[in-house]
Design an enzyme around this catalytic site. Sequence first.
Site, PDB file in Angstrom:
ATOM      1  N   ILE A   1       7.343 -29.260 -33.422  1.00  0.00           N
ATOM      2  CA  ILE A   1       6.769 -28.139 -32.934  1.00  0.00           C
ATOM      3  C   ILE A   1       5.891 -27.475 -33.869  1.00  0.00           C
ATOM      4  CG2 ILE A   1       7.540 -25.736 -32.367  1.00  0.00           C
ATOM      5  CD1 ILE A   1      10.341 -27.143 -31.467  1.00  0.00           C
ATOM      6  N   TYR A   2       4.437 -27.520 -33.440  1.00  0.00           N
ATOM      7  CA  TYR A   2       3.527 -26.918 -34.002  1.00  0.00           C
ATOM      8  C   TYR A   2       2.686 -25.802 -33.160  1.00  0.00           C
ATOM      9  CZ  TYR A   2       4.310 -31.511 -36.129  1.00  0.00           C
ATOM     10  OH  TYR A   2       4.662 -32.558 -36.741  1.00  0.00           O
TER      11      TYR A   2
ATOM     12  N   TRP B   1      -0.679 -28.313 -37.443  1.00  0.00           N
ATOM     13  CA  TRP B   1       0.269 -28.943 -38.030  1.00  0.00           C
ATOM     14  C   TRP B   1       0.116 -28.871 -39.615  1.00  0.00           C
ATOM     15  CZ3 TRP B   1      -1.146 -33.392 -34.216  1.00  0.00           C
ATOM     16  CH2 TRP B   1      -2.178 -33.961 -34.378  1.00  0.00           C
TER      17      TRP B   1
ATOM     18  N   GLY C   1       4.809 -34.642 -39.710  1.00  0.00           N
ATOM     19  CA  GLY C   1       4.934 -35.964 -39.221  1.00  0.00           C
ATOM     20  C   GLY C   1       3.475 -35.867 -38.395  1.00  0.00           C
TER      21      GLY C   1
ATOM     22  N   GLU D   1      12.679 -38.489 -33.069  1.00  0.00           N
ATOM     23  CA  GLU D   1      13.401 -37.609 -32.954  1.00  0.00           C
ATOM     24  C   GLU D   1      14.068 -37.732 -31.370  1.00  0.00           C
ATOM     25  OE1 GLU D   1      10.557 -36.227 -36.074  1.00  0.00           O
ATOM     26  OE2 GLU D   1      10.151 -37.368 -34.087  1.00  0.00           O
TER      27      GLU D   1
ATOM     28  N   ASP E   1       4.078 -14.389 -38.504  1.00  0.00           N
ATOM     29  CA  ASP E   1       4.793 -15.742 -38.650  1.00  0.00           C
ATOM     30  C   ASP E   1       6.271 -15.278 -38.887  1.00  0.00           C
ATOM     31  OD1 ASP E   1       5.089 -18.799 -38.881  1.00  0.00           O
ATOM     32  OD2 ASP E   1       3.001 -18.432 -39.475  1.00  0.00           O
TER      33      ASP E   1
END
Length: 449
Positions: A171-172, A186, A191, A232, A281
Amino acid sequence: MAYADLREFVSALERAGELRRIAAEVNPILEITEIADRVSKRGGPALLFERVKGGSMPVLINAFGSPSRMNLALEVGSLSELSAELQDILDLKPPQGLLGKLMMLPKLQGLSSAFPKIVKDGPCKEIVVRENPSLAGIPVLQCWPQDAGRYLTFPLVFTKDPETGVRNCGIYRMQVFDERTTGMHWHIQKGGAVHFRKAKRRGRRVDVGVAVGADPAVCFAGTLPLPEGIDEMLVAGFIRKKPVELVRCETIDVEVPANAEIVLEGYVDTGEQRTEGPFGDHTGYYSLADAFPVFHLTCVTRRRNPIYHTTIVGRPPMEDCHLAAAIETLFLPVMQKQLPEIVDFHMPFEGVFHNLALVSIDKQYPGHARKVMHALWGLGQAMVTKVIVVVDRDVNVRDYSEMVWKALNHIDPERDIEFVLGPVETLDHASRLPKYGSKMGVDATRKWP
């Protein structure tokens, strides 16, 4: 029974009294965030905004924002049940004799059902837009006043390792630049970034499939800090006790969840970057603008009446805190498999996942606490933990009063605190350099003669 899709989860939330439908028209620019932030911090329900200004898609937010909703999402009475199942799998050993093999069969059968399954078609392809695909109809939020624009905040980003073909889902956040391009935020340790660097060495672009709104096990799996090379979707299958069905994208060589509400197909050119941010954030502060890769949209597929699933992050507590707490519970047995001396491990919400880890250990020798600190700093995403405090096995790391009392009574600061240099969280605005700085370990165990 595993949820077939996000809609079944929404129905389950509603039956459990965990969902509130909002019929009044709301604005995706700042207004949804203001409401969701207020509700989240009061421990309120999931919200389904049915009328969103400028579009026809309803918006689901705060779906995972409480311990009870996390249990409902993962279909367990408590997260410790899932943790115990994972421990059973980790403890599997080669069986001895016929009886041992027969006793292992149910566990192996359950594990085999977790492997993802490729299907020919799925609900996410009810509508396919190849010609002039656009993000314009999606009610992407601008969360905070100083954000650089609108951001997809819960995208399940699928890529493949260009060398091995192994799938990654992370999740980016994705800042919307225009109708056809977004940022791809990312982090260097994640990953997707690993696949990006490998593709860049080979002079290739990265095919990217972005799923928005999948069943809750798939959404949760996308948040997990798994070791590189672990799929995942396999973990999602283990959680939901049923394979995740994946469908091939129309314009790229990537598979995505067949039950997704919306799928964005595209690519990232490894030679292109654009300024992305600032963004409010999960630290509670704005992360600064920086150069990140660019995602180019090549196709949109979706369900006929899709739900846009999103989240907001900011000063805790918020929805992401409850996801992090579930990860912590689930991964304790994994950590104990590598470091059996660990009794418990806890990352308080106030530490925003990377600032503080509290660890209790079964101390066996002088210096044992320091061994554990360095082992954690060498373990996957734990490498970016800024402060690690290690205490004895009889200290409850979830009782902050006891934790602080015992720790402060066991340390001589000069003797028991050490500093190391190394990689830090990309979003750590306090570090001396981007992605590099110092970390602190505190040996708060009782000292031996």
